[in-house]
Structure formats: C-alpha cells, structure tokens
Design a protein around this motif. Sequence first.
Motif, short mmCIF file in Angstrom:
data_model
loop_
_atom_site.label_atom_id
_atom_site.label_comp_id
_atom_site.label_asym_id
_atom_site.label_seq_id
_atom_site.Cartn_x
_atom_site.Cartn_y
_atom_site.Cartn_z
N ARG A 1 7.03 4.14 4.24
CA ARG A 1 6.21 3.78 3.07
C ARG A 1 7.08 3.17 1.99
N ASP A 2 6.53 2.20 1.29
CA ASP A 2 7.27 1.47 0.26
C ASP A 2 7.57 2.37 -0.94
N VAL A 3 8.85 2.57 -1.24
CA VAL A 3 9.26 3.49 -2.31
C VAL A 3 8.84 2.97 -3.68
N PHE A 4 9.00 1.67 -3.92
CA PHE A 4 8.63 1.11 -5.22
C PHE A 4 7.15 1.32 -5.52
N SER A 5 6.31 1.02 -4.57
CA SER A 5 4.86 1.17 -4.77
C SER A 5 4.49 2.63 -4.98
N ARG A 6 5.15 3.52 -4.27
CA ARG A 6 4.85 4.95 -4.42
C ARG A 6 5.30 5.46 -5.79
N GLY B 1 17.99 -4.92 3.26
CA GLY B 1 16.74 -4.62 3.94
C GLY B 1 15.95 -5.88 4.25
N GLU B 2 15.31 -5.91 5.41
CA GLU B 2 14.63 -7.12 5.87
C GLU B 2 13.12 -7.08 5.69
N GLY B 3 12.57 -5.98 5.21
CA GLY B 3 11.12 -5.87 5.11
C GLY B 3 10.54 -6.29 3.78
N GLY B 4 11.38 -6.74 2.87
CA GLY B 4 10.88 -7.16 1.55
C GLY B 4 10.50 -6.00 0.66
N HIS B 5 11.11 -4.84 0.87
CA HIS B 5 10.83 -3.65 0.06
C HIS B 5 11.87 -3.56 -1.06
N LEU B 6 11.41 -3.69 -2.29
CA LEU B 6 12.32 -3.77 -3.43
C LEU B 6 13.23 -2.56 -3.53
N LEU B 7 12.68 -1.35 -3.31
CA LEU B 7 13.46 -0.12 -3.38
C LEU B 7 13.53 0.60 -2.04
N GLY B 8 13.30 -0.12 -0.97
CA GLY B 8 13.41 0.46 0.36
C GLY B 8 12.17 1.23 0.78
N THR B 9 12.29 1.92 1.91
CA THR B 9 11.20 2.73 2.44
C THR B 9 11.67 4.16 2.66
N LYS C 1 14.83 15.80 2.86
CA LYS C 1 15.14 15.98 4.28
C LYS C 1 15.97 14.83 4.84
N THR C 2 15.85 13.67 4.23
CA THR C 2 16.56 12.49 4.74
C THR C 2 17.50 11.90 3.68
N LEU C 3 18.06 12.76 2.86
CA LEU C 3 18.88 12.28 1.75
C LEU C 3 20.09 11.49 2.23
N ARG C 4 20.70 11.92 3.32
CA ARG C 4 21.88 11.22 3.82
C ARG C 4 21.53 9.87 4.43
N LEU C 5 20.35 9.76 5.01
CA LEU C 5 19.95 8.52 5.67
C LEU C 5 19.36 7.51 4.70
N ALA C 6 18.62 8.00 3.70
CA ALA C 6 17.92 7.10 2.78
C ALA C 6 18.00 7.67 1.37
N TRP C 7 19.16 7.50 0.74
CA TRP C 7 19.35 8.06 -0.60
C TRP C 7 18.40 7.45 -1.62
N TRP C 8 17.99 6.20 -1.38
CA TRP C 8 17.12 5.50 -2.33
C TRP C 8 15.75 6.17 -2.46
N ALA C 9 15.31 6.86 -1.42
CA ALA C 9 14.00 7.52 -1.47
C ALA C 9 14.00 8.70 -2.43
N ASP D 1 0.86 -1.18 0.00
CA ASP D 1 0.00 0.00 0.00
C ASP D 1 0.89 1.23 0.00
N PRO D 2 0.84 2.07 -1.05
CA PRO D 2 1.77 3.21 -1.13
C PRO D 2 1.56 4.28 -0.07
#
Length: 304
Positions: free
Chosen positions: A83-88, A70-78, A255-263, A52-53
Amino acid sequence: MAPAPATADRSISRGREIAGRVWSAPMGRLSALMIAALVLVACFAELIATHDPTLQVLQRTNEPPSWLGGEGGHLLGTDSLGRDVFSRIIVGLRLSLLIGFLTASATAVIGLALGLLAGYYERFVGGFLMRMADIQFAVPFAAVGIALAAFAGPSIVLLMAVLAFWGWTNYARTIVSLVQRTKRLDFVTAAHTTGASPARVLVRHITPNVLGPVIILWSTSVGTLILVESSLSLLGLGVQPPGFSLGSMLADAQKTLRLAWWAAVFPGVGITLVVIAFNLLGDALRDAFNPSLGSLADNDPDLT
C-alpha cells in the motif's frame, strides 16, 4: 437585559485581543499556519492522495520511495502489503486529527465542569473529586486500556471515550485553586448578594476567569492524545482495520522495520509535526494569556 450585550461585547473583545496576540507572535503565527495546513490536507486527502490508500499490491511490497530507486512511482514507498505510504499518511492524518480534536474537547468539557464543582464546593464535592483524581493518577492508563479492550474488544469509540474521561484530572487540578480564589473576589460576592444562583455565578462570573488555562491545556493535549493513541495502537488497542491512523501505521510497520524503514519513519514524522504544531500553539496561547511571561511584554509596554 442590558448587561448581557455588554458581557458579550467584553468576551468578544477579549477573544480578539488574545487572537491578536497569538497571531502577532512568530511562534503563534507559525503554529496557526501549520495547523491550518494539516487540517486542509486532512480535509482534501482524497484529492491529494496519489494512490488508493487501501489498495494492496503484493507485487510491490516494501518498495522504497521513488527518489531512492523505487520503480512503482510511490513518493514515500510502500508498506508490507504494497500500500502507498504517502496516500495512507494523508488519509490517516484525518482520523488522527479527529481523535485528537474530539477527545481533547470532550476532556476539556469534563475537566472544566468537575473543576468548577470541586473549586466552588470545595469542602465536600471538592474533597471527593480530588481524592478520585489522586486514585486515578496512581493507576496506569495502559493497564486500564488493556483491561477494557479485553472486556469489550478494541474499538475506536471506546478508546476515545476512555481517553476523554481519563484526562479530566489534569484540567480539574489545574483550575480548582483558581476557582477557589475567584469565588472569593468582590464581584462574585456582589453577584451572590443580588440573589444570583450558584449555577449563574459559575457560568457567568467564574468560568470566564478560568478559561485561559483550559484553552492552553486543550491546545497541548491534542498532540498528546494523538501520541497516546499511537502508543495504544502499538499495543493493538488503537484503530482497528480496515480503519487506519498515523498511529496504526506505526504499529503495522514495526514488524518490517528493517526491510522498509520508510513505512515507520514517515508516519512518525507526521505525528511529530502535529505534536509540534499544537505545542507551539499552546506556548503562544500561554504567552497571550500571560503577557508578562512572554517576549511580547518586553516589546509592548501596554501588555505589561
């Protein structure tokens, strides 16, 4: 009544000829396949999305992609709210394409209408519209967007309306000289001689001769408008929650580019693919309408 079917047949034949040239060119075929794939993904986003995006799982914020540990099964992270980046990305692509398609189409219609008037009535109407275009070019769009957002509040409808009206100058300035040349040709003069009204001359005789540049501009402006929407989202003037697009995802991720570049990186890749696809289509259309400018003219003597 007899000329109407002939005119329609010529228009259909011309359209098929242009489409055939675009498809026969490798660049045109690639762009068509890319756009078709993007549209299909956007249309069936709910079936493709793995999560769910809009669902926020605060226990899994800024989780890396599954292929990076990543352990949550999120293809492109959160993202920062879990929130799931791939779905969004898949679902947000729909709104981004919708903004690009609708805004570019509205801009093309406005620009074509004003360009026809400016070129046909070049002394008074044309002079006034071109001076308005010069003034508009001198005013930064970002300043206008910020002022409107402060006055009326951020709104996707307002954003699309402003983008649609602001882009008419590119179309009008491109076709006005072509309209001025076309209206002096013999077949237009003959139409005037037979008593055709200015409206009929503009619609039936001049418009078909200036549609080429308009179509080319439309194809390239779709990607450009998606980029503009993304930049305005970074300023807080684009799509507002709970809605989201690729541009608003970039705005949220800064805002979180350093922590989660994938987002930020993966939505940016999505925007890049859309822009490349439509730019390639614009190049293919340009070569199709002007075969002497493209490689097709070197391979097919019938097109020169």
